[in-house]
Motif scaffolding. Structure first.
Motif, PDB file in Angstrom:
ATOM      1  N   PHE A 108       3.638   6.429  -5.300  1.00  0.00           N
ATOM      2  CA  PHE A 108       3.728   6.717  -6.727  1.00  0.00           C
ATOM      3  C   PHE A 108       2.396   7.072  -7.365  1.00  0.00           C
ATOM      4  CE2 PHE A 108       7.412   4.081  -5.655  1.00  0.00           C
ATOM      5  CZ  PHE A 108       8.401   4.984  -5.990  1.00  0.00           C
ATOM      6  N   SER A 109       1.402   7.397  -6.548  1.00  0.00           N
ATOM      7  CA  SER A 109       0.094   7.833  -7.037  1.00  0.00           C
ATOM      8  C   SER A 109      -0.090   9.309  -6.733  1.00  0.00           C
ATOM      9  CB  SER A 109      -1.033   7.045  -6.353  1.00  0.00           C
ATOM     10  OG  SER A 109      -0.948   5.682  -6.671  1.00  0.00           O
ATOM     11  N   GLU A 110      -0.767   9.998  -7.610  1.00  0.00           N
ATOM     12  CA  GLU A 110      -1.042  11.420  -7.383  1.00  0.00           C
ATOM     13  C   GLU A 110      -2.251  11.616  -6.482  1.00  0.00           C
ATOM     14  OE1 GLU A 110      -1.100  13.675 -10.973  1.00  0.00           O
ATOM     15  OE2 GLU A 110       0.781  12.790 -11.664  1.00  0.00           O
ATOM     16  N   GLU A 111      -3.165  10.664  -6.469  1.00  0.00           N
ATOM     17  CA  GLU A 111      -4.365  10.711  -5.638  1.00  0.00           C
ATOM     18  C   GLU A 111      -4.424   9.426  -4.818  1.00  0.00           C
ATOM     19  OE1 GLU A 111      -7.601  10.940  -8.366  1.00  0.00           O
ATOM     20  OE2 GLU A 111      -7.124  12.981  -8.981  1.00  0.00           O
ATOM     21  N   GLU A 112      -5.337   9.379  -3.867  1.00  0.00           N
ATOM     22  CA  GLU A 112      -5.535   8.149  -3.096  1.00  0.00           C
ATOM     23  C   GLU A 112      -5.963   7.047  -4.069  1.00  0.00           C
ATOM     24  OE1 GLU A 112      -5.808   5.337  -0.108  1.00  0.00           O
ATOM     25  OE2 GLU A 112      -4.799   7.268  -0.112  1.00  0.00           O
ATOM     26  N   PRO A 113      -5.195   5.955  -4.142  1.00  0.00           N
ATOM     27  CA  PRO A 113      -5.537   4.883  -5.085  1.00  0.00           C
ATOM     28  C   PRO A 113      -6.794   4.140  -4.665  1.00  0.00           C
ATOM     29  CG  PRO A 113      -3.605   4.315  -3.777  1.00  0.00           C
ATOM     30  CD  PRO A 113      -3.981   5.706  -3.407  1.00  0.00           C
ATOM     31  N   PRO A 114      -7.548   3.667  -5.646  1.00  0.00           N
ATOM     32  CA  PRO A 114      -8.758   2.891  -5.321  1.00  0.00           C
ATOM     33  C   PRO A 114      -8.382   1.532  -4.723  1.00  0.00           C
ATOM     34  CG  PRO A 114      -8.396   2.946  -7.698  1.00  0.00           C
ATOM     35  CD  PRO A 114      -7.364   3.840  -7.088  1.00  0.00           C
ATOM     36  N   ASP A 168       0.837  -1.211   0.000  1.00  0.00           N
ATOM     37  CA  ASP A 168       0.000   0.000   0.000  1.00  0.00           C
ATOM     38  C   ASP A 168       0.868   1.256   0.000  1.00  0.00           C
ATOM     39  OD1 ASP A 168      -2.226  -1.652   0.070  1.00  0.00           O
ATOM     40  OD2 ASP A 168      -2.936  -0.951   2.024  1.00  0.00           O
ATOM     41  N   ALA A 169       1.958   1.239   0.773  1.00  0.00           N
ATOM     42  CA  ALA A 169       2.851   2.400   0.835  1.00  0.00           C
ATOM     43  C   ALA A 169       3.497   2.662  -0.521  1.00  0.00           C
ATOM     44  CB  ALA A 169       3.917   2.179   1.905  1.00  0.00           C
ATOM     45  N   VAL A 170       3.881   1.604  -1.229  1.00  0.00           N
ATOM     46  CA  VAL A 170       4.488   1.762  -2.556  1.00  0.00           C
ATOM     47  C   VAL A 170       3.486   2.400  -3.518  1.00  0.00           C
ATOM     48  CG1 VAL A 170       5.374   0.512  -4.572  1.00  0.00           C
ATOM     49  CG2 VAL A 170       6.157  -0.107  -2.270  1.00  0.00           C
ATOM     50  N   VAL A 171       2.281   1.879  -3.545  1.00  0.00           N
ATOM     51  CA  VAL A 171       1.273   2.418  -4.470  1.00  0.00           C
ATOM     52  C   VAL A 171       0.965   3.872  -4.134  1.00  0.00           C
ATOM     53  CG1 VAL A 171      -1.113   2.210  -5.284  1.00  0.00           C
ATOM     54  CG2 VAL A 171       0.276   0.152  -4.927  1.00  0.00           C
TER      55      VAL A 171
END
Length: 109
Positions: free
Chosen positions: A44-50, A38-41
């Motif tokens: 590298f995401s601009e918004e909270e990932p789904p 979860d920390a990796v995603v």
């Protein structure tokens, strides 16, 4: 796959404590693996990932090594099992502080 355990070689006098910390972390890997992916995603995401993106990463990224550092922090090295998230020869790493909190996410080569 059983992760490799790496103990900080610069602190041989702390080998027993590092080994104990490593055993503690390996025992907690089922929960820590999801924290790490979860920390990796999120890093590298601009918004909270789904949730489905987080779940996909949890299935694709596997902890390959647990590195225990002399200060009590731990680095979880992850492999991209499907080769779709990171270029060949690069892998994400998640550093956990002495109390288990995520303090950094990096890409290593």
């Amino acid at each position: 796959m059983t992760p490799e355990l790496i103990l900080d070689p610069s602190a041989p006098e702390r080998a027993d404590a590092l080994r104990a910390r490593g055993a503690e972390v390996i025992g907690a890997l089922p929960g820590l693996a999801r924290v790490a992916t979860d920390a990796v995603v999120r890093r590298f995401s601009e918004e909270e990932p789904p949730p489905d993106e987080l779940a996909e990463a949890a299935g694709d990224l596997r902890i390959s090594a647990v590195e225990v550092v002399a200060d009590g922090s731990v680095v979880l090295h992850l492999d991209d099992s499907c080769g779709e998230h990171f270029l060949d020869g690069y892998w994400p790493a998640v550093r956990l502080g002495p109390t288990g909190e995520v303090v950094a996410v990096t890409v290593e080569s």
